[in-house]
Write a protein that holds these residues in place. Sequence first.
Motif, PDB file in Angstrom:
ATOM      1  N   THR A  42       0.849  -1.185   0.000  1.00  0.00           N
ATOM      2  CA  THR A  42       0.000   0.000   0.000  1.00  0.00           C
ATOM      3  C   THR A  42       0.885   1.235   0.000  1.00  0.00           C
ATOM      4  O   THR A  42       2.094   1.155   0.245  1.00  0.00           O
ATOM      5  CB  THR A  42      -0.906   0.021   1.241  1.00  0.00           C
ATOM      6  OG1 THR A  42      -0.091   0.082   2.412  1.00  0.00           O
ATOM      7  CG2 THR A  42      -1.799  -1.202   1.295  1.00  0.00           C
TER       8      THR A  42
ATOM      9  N   GLU B 130      -7.385   3.518  -0.933  1.00  0.00           N
ATOM     10  CA  GLU B 130      -6.711   2.748   0.106  1.00  0.00           C
ATOM     11  C   GLU B 130      -7.461   2.771   1.438  1.00  0.00           C
ATOM     12  O   GLU B 130      -7.549   1.750   2.127  1.00  0.00           O
ATOM     13  CB  GLU B 130      -5.300   3.300   0.304  1.00  0.00           C
ATOM     14  CG  GLU B 130      -4.472   2.510   1.252  1.00  0.00           C
ATOM     15  CD  GLU B 130      -3.060   3.041   1.332  1.00  0.00           C
ATOM     16  OE1 GLU B 130      -2.444   2.821   2.390  1.00  0.00           O
ATOM     17  OE2 GLU B 130      -2.592   3.643   0.379  1.00  0.00           O
TER      18      GLU B 130
ATOM     19  N   SER C 205      -8.894  -0.644   3.298  1.00  0.00           N
ATOM     20  CA  SER C 205      -8.434  -1.056   4.625  1.00  0.00           C
ATOM     21  C   SER C 205      -9.603  -1.197   5.595  1.00  0.00           C
ATOM     22  O   SER C 205      -9.626  -2.123   6.417  1.00  0.00           O
ATOM     23  CB  SER C 205      -7.397  -0.076   5.168  1.00  0.00           C
ATOM     24  OG  SER C 205      -7.988   1.184   5.391  1.00  0.00           O
TER      25      SER C 205
END
Length: 151
Positions: free
Chosen positions: A46, A86, A90
């Motif tokens: 990431t 992202e 997550s």
Amino acid sequence: MARMHARRKGRSCSVRPMVSESPEWVTLSAAETEELVAKMAKDGYTSARIGLTLRDQYGVPDVKLLTGKCITEIMKEKGVASALPEDLSSLMRRAISLNVHLRDNRGDHSNKRGLQLIESKIRRLEHYYKDNGVLPADWKYSLKTAELMLK
């Protein structure tokens, strides 16, 4: 500013000093840094993990000062950025792991509440990203589709 799902205030953190250029002791050039970012993104890292790796192993304190672009911009230019943002992915990973925990431990009411709060954050982000054109208008969150998308 107050926290989203609690009645307490946020944590106080240190502030990065105001610096306008990269330090002289950084050995990597901007092109080498962009290649490293693209290589790590292809390996599945990431953007946060890429930044930590560049800081700890390569001595790059700030990618934006060195290249003029942030890590996600470099990933988009090289074509290795993920389809989902992202922060959303997550949160979806956290929801999946909590759901797996709740299948085994049905009486865990505090984590059931935690799952509700995480899914609330996911829905807020979904609405935000749909309004800004990052996600398509027909994209819909559910645990089943999240498991399929992230595995």
